[in-house]
Each structure stands twice: as C-alpha cells, then as structure tokens.
Design a protein around this motif. Structure first.
Motif, PDB file in Angstrom:
ATOM      1  N   ALA A   1     119.171  43.022 -16.822  1.00 25.73           N
ATOM      2  CA  ALA A   1     118.905  43.242 -15.412  1.00 25.73           C
ATOM      3  C   ALA A   1     117.752  44.225 -15.223  1.00 25.73           C
ATOM      4  O   ALA A   1     116.901  44.049 -14.337  1.00 25.73           O
ATOM      5  N   ARG A   2     117.675  45.278 -16.088  1.00 23.73           N
ATOM      6  CA  ARG A   2     116.580  46.246 -15.985  1.00 23.73           C
ATOM      7  C   ARG A   2     115.246  45.589 -16.327  1.00 23.73           C
ATOM      8  O   ARG A   2     114.222  45.864 -15.681  1.00 23.73           O
ATOM      9  N   ILE A   3     115.274  44.723 -17.335  1.00 29.14           N
ATOM     10  CA  ILE A   3     114.033  44.033 -17.729  1.00 29.14           C
ATOM     11  C   ILE A   3     113.535  43.155 -16.588  1.00 29.14           C
ATOM     12  O   ILE A   3     112.334  43.100 -16.282  1.00 29.14           O
ATOM     13  N   LYS A   4     114.462  42.454 -15.914  1.00 33.00           N
ATOM     14  CA  LYS A   4     114.070  41.595 -14.795  1.00 33.00           C
ATOM     15  C   LYS A   4     113.505  42.433 -13.661  1.00 33.00           C
ATOM     16  O   LYS A   4     112.523  42.052 -13.018  1.00 33.00           O
ATOM     17  N   LEU A   5     114.153  43.604 -13.408  1.00 26.97           N
ATOM     18  CA  LEU A   5     113.668  44.473 -12.353  1.00 26.97           C
ATOM     19  C   LEU A   5     112.264  44.988 -12.638  1.00 26.97           C
ATOM     20  O   LEU A   5     111.391  45.023 -11.757  1.00 26.97           O
ATOM     21  N   VAL A   6     112.009  45.376 -13.912  1.00 24.89           N
ATOM     22  CA  VAL A   6     110.675  45.847 -14.296  1.00 24.89           C
ATOM     23  C   VAL A   6     109.652  44.730 -14.160  1.00 24.89           C
ATOM     24  O   VAL A   6     108.504  44.932 -13.716  1.00 24.89           O
ATOM     25  N   ALA A   7     110.041  43.502 -14.563  1.00 26.18           N
ATOM     26  CA  ALA A   7     109.117  42.359 -14.470  1.00 26.18           C
ATOM     27  C   ALA A   7     108.760  42.067 -13.015  1.00 26.18           C
ATOM     28  O   ALA A   7     107.595  41.822 -12.680  1.00 26.18           O
ATOM     29  N   LYS A   8     109.744  42.128 -12.124  1.00 28.32           N
ATOM     30  CA  LYS A   8     109.464  41.901 -10.714  1.00 28.32           C
ATOM     31  C   LYS A   8     108.580  42.997 -10.130  1.00 28.32           C
ATOM     32  O   LYS A   8     107.676  42.740  -9.328  1.00 28.32           O
ATOM     33  N   MET A   9     108.801  44.262 -10.554  1.00 26.23           N
ATOM     34  CA  MET A   9     107.966  45.355 -10.073  1.00 26.23           C
ATOM     35  C   MET A   9     106.526  45.194 -10.544  1.00 26.23           C
ATOM     36  O   MET A   9     105.583  45.469  -9.800  1.00 26.23           O
ATOM     37  N   LYS A  10     106.335  44.732 -11.795  1.00 24.83           N
ATOM     38  CA  LYS A  10     104.979  44.506 -12.301  1.00 24.83           C
ATOM     39  C   LYS A  10     104.290  43.400 -11.536  1.00 24.83           C
ATOM     40  O   LYS A  10     103.079  43.436 -11.312  1.00 24.83           O
ATOM     41  N   GLU A  11     105.072  42.356 -11.130  1.00 22.95           N
ATOM     42  CA  GLU A  11     104.473  41.260 -10.378  1.00 22.95           C
ATOM     43  C   GLU A  11     104.039  41.710  -8.985  1.00 22.95           C
ATOM     44  O   GLU A  11     102.974  41.335  -8.497  1.00 22.95           O
ATOM     45  N   ARG A  12     104.897  42.494  -8.319  1.00 23.58           N
ATOM     46  CA  ARG A  12     104.608  42.874  -6.948  1.00 23.58           C
ATOM     47  C   ARG A  12     103.670  44.082  -6.867  1.00 23.58           C
ATOM     48  O   ARG A  12     102.796  44.132  -5.992  1.00 23.58           O
ATOM     49  N   PRO A  14     101.397  45.786  -9.454  1.00 22.13           N
ATOM     50  CA  PRO A  14     100.845  45.913 -10.822  1.00 22.13           C
ATOM     51  C   PRO A  14     100.152  47.256 -11.035  1.00 22.13           C
ATOM     52  O   PRO A  14     100.224  47.833 -12.114  1.00 22.13           O
ATOM     53  N   ILE A  15      99.494  47.809 -10.003  1.00 19.64           N
ATOM     54  CA  ILE A  15      98.766  49.084 -10.172  1.00 19.64           C
ATOM     55  C   ILE A  15      99.748  50.211 -10.405  1.00 19.64           C
ATOM     56  O   ILE A  15      99.553  51.075 -11.287  1.00 19.64           O
ATOM     57  N   LEU A  16     100.813  50.242  -9.604  1.00 23.47           N
ATOM     58  CA  LEU A  16     101.817  51.291  -9.775  1.00 23.47           C
ATOM     59  C   LEU A  16     102.553  51.160 -11.106  1.00 23.47           C
ATOM     60  O   LEU A  16     102.923  52.155 -11.729  1.00 23.47           O
ATOM     61  N   ALA A  17     102.685  49.932 -11.585  1.00 24.46           N
ATOM     62  CA  ALA A  17     103.376  49.737 -12.865  1.00 24.46           C
ATOM     63  C   ALA A  17     102.515  50.198 -14.040  1.00 24.46           C
ATOM     64  O   ALA A  17     103.033  50.684 -15.059  1.00 24.46           O
ATOM     65  N   ARG A  18     101.164  50.053 -13.913  1.00 25.00           N
ATOM     66  CA  ARG A  18     100.265  50.452 -15.002  1.00 25.00           C
ATOM     67  C   ARG A  18      99.894  51.930 -14.933  1.00 25.00           C
ATOM     68  O   ARG A  18      99.235  52.432 -15.835  1.00 25.00           O
ATOM     69  N   ALA A  19     100.268  52.614 -13.813  1.00 22.80           N
ATOM     70  CA  ALA A  19      99.887  54.036 -13.682  1.00 22.80           C
ATOM     71  C   ALA A  19     100.620  54.874 -14.723  1.00 22.80           C
ATOM     72  O   ALA A  19     101.757  54.575 -15.117  1.00 22.80           O
ATOM     73  N   PRO A  20      99.952  55.952 -15.221  1.00 23.97           N
ATOM     74  CA  PRO A  20     100.603  56.787 -16.239  1.00 23.97           C
ATOM     75  C   PRO A  20     101.735  57.611 -15.632  1.00 23.97           C
ATOM     76  O   PRO A  20     101.777  57.884 -14.434  1.00 23.97           O
ATOM     77  N   ARG A  21     102.674  58.008 -16.440  1.00 20.41           N
ATOM     78  CA  ARG A  21     103.815  58.803 -16.010  1.00 20.41           C
ATOM     79  C   ARG A  21     103.321  60.205 -15.643  1.00 20.41           C
ATOM     80  O   ARG A  21     102.522  60.798 -16.353  1.00 20.41           O
TER      81      ARG A  21
END
Length: 220
Positions: A1-12, A14-21
């Motif tokens: 479920a976490r993997i699916k959530l991360v995949a959906k966040m990357k799709e919607r 992408p910039i926020l998902a690639r931003a550094p921590r």
C-alpha cells in the motif's frame, strides 16, 4: 500500500517527489523551538485566565441584571411591551412632559387585529349567509307549524278542562242527590223503626193486661 501511495504521489507531484529531504534541525534550533512553544503555552494560559476572569465578571453582572429584572418583572404584567414613557409637548405653553403612550408595535398589533377581525367577520358572513337565510326560512316554517300545533293543543286542553268541569259538576250533583236520598231513607227507616217499637210495646201491654184479666177470672 505504501509503494502504491508513493507511485501515485510521483505521478501527480513529480517535482515534490524528486525534491531532496530537508535537513534535520540542530540542538539549538530544537531548544529554541521548545522555548517558543513553552512561551506560547504560558501566554495562552495567561490569556485563558484573563478570559475566564472577564467571563466570570460578565456572568456575575448578567446574573445581577437578571435578578433585578426578575424582581421588577415579578407578578403578572399584562401591559409589558405595550406601553412606554416618552417626552411630548403638552399643555397650553407647549412644554415637554413625560407621557405614557402605547408602543408602535402594540399599535400595529391592534390595527392588524382589527383588520383581521373585520376581514374574518366579512368572510364568515359571506360564507354562512346562505345557511343563515335557509335557517331563518326553516325557523319561519317551523314557527308557523308550532303556532298551529300549540293552538290545537291549547284548544284540546281547554276542551278537556271543560269536560272535567262538567264531570266534576255531575259528580257533585250525584253526591248531593245520593246524600239527600240516603238521609231521607235513613230518617224514614228510623221513624218506621220507632213506630214498630211503639206498636210492639202497645201489643205487649195489651197482651199483658189480657193475660192478667184471664188469670184473675180463672182464679176466682
């Protein structure tokens, strides 16, 4: 479920998902943040105390006002909200005086009540007028029938009274006649009985004298 959530966040996003921590805060920043939080908590506590004191004061004032109003409004008050005191020019000199007058709302209520009463009365009369006329016609017919019936009953009652008077008169006459005849018969019977007793006494006396004479002749 976490993997699916991360995949959906990357799709919607992408910039926020690639931003550094973001970097972790240092001890000084953590201490400063905790100090700010403590100061804010203390400030909020002081504010809450002040608000509570103010609310207590306002509540006490409200209670006092309610007690005063309850004391003033004790008992029935049919004119409450209907009258008020106001300054009006009165008198010959036109001085302003304190006058007791009805309120605007009360005047409007009275006017509305009158208008409603007049309108309802007109509607009711318009609605029940045929019924009233029909009832009046029926009452007239019934009155005629009642008058004729009452006349007939009165005549019948008067005839019965006349018959009763005649019967009573006949009964009185019969009683008088029977009393007179009974008294005459009783008096005649009494006289006849006295005459019979007198005759019997005379016969007994004659017999006694005759027997005495006969016994005397037989003795001599």
């Amino acid at each position: 479920a976490r993997i699916k959530l991360v995949a959906k966040m990357k799709e919607r996003l992408p910039i926020l998902a690639r931003a550094p921590r973001p970097p972790e805060p240092t001890e000084d920043e953590v201490f400063a943040r905790e100090r700010e939080l403590a100061e804010e908590t203390k400030y909020l506590q002081y504010l809450l105390k002040i608000q509570s004191f103010a609310r207590v004061i306002l509540a006490k004032r409200k209670v006092r006002m309610m007690q005063r109003m309850r004391t003033v409004e004790k008992g029935p008050q049919p004119l409450k909200g209907k009258l008020r005191l106001r300054m009006e020019r009165a008198g010959p000199r036109g001085r302003k005086e304190l006058v007791l007058a009805s309120t605007t709302g009360h005047r409007r209520d009275r006017a509305a009540t009158r208008i409603q009463a007049v309108m309802r009365g007109s509607l009711a009369r318009k609605r029940f007028r045929p019924l009233i006329l029909h009832r009046a016609y029926l009452s007239q017919v019934a009155t005629k029938i009642q008058t004729r019936l009452r006349v007939w009953l009165a005549k019948r009652r008067a005839q019965r009274r006349r018959e009763e008077r005649l019967i009573n008169a006949a009964v009185h006459i019969q009683k008088a006649w029977r009393g007179c005849s009974e008294r005459s018969y009783a008096s005649a019977l009494k006289a006849e009985k006295a005459r019979f007793a007198w005759m019997l006494a005379c016969i007994i006396r004659i017999q006694s004298q005759f027997r005495a004479k006969k016994a005397w002749e037989e003795f001599n």
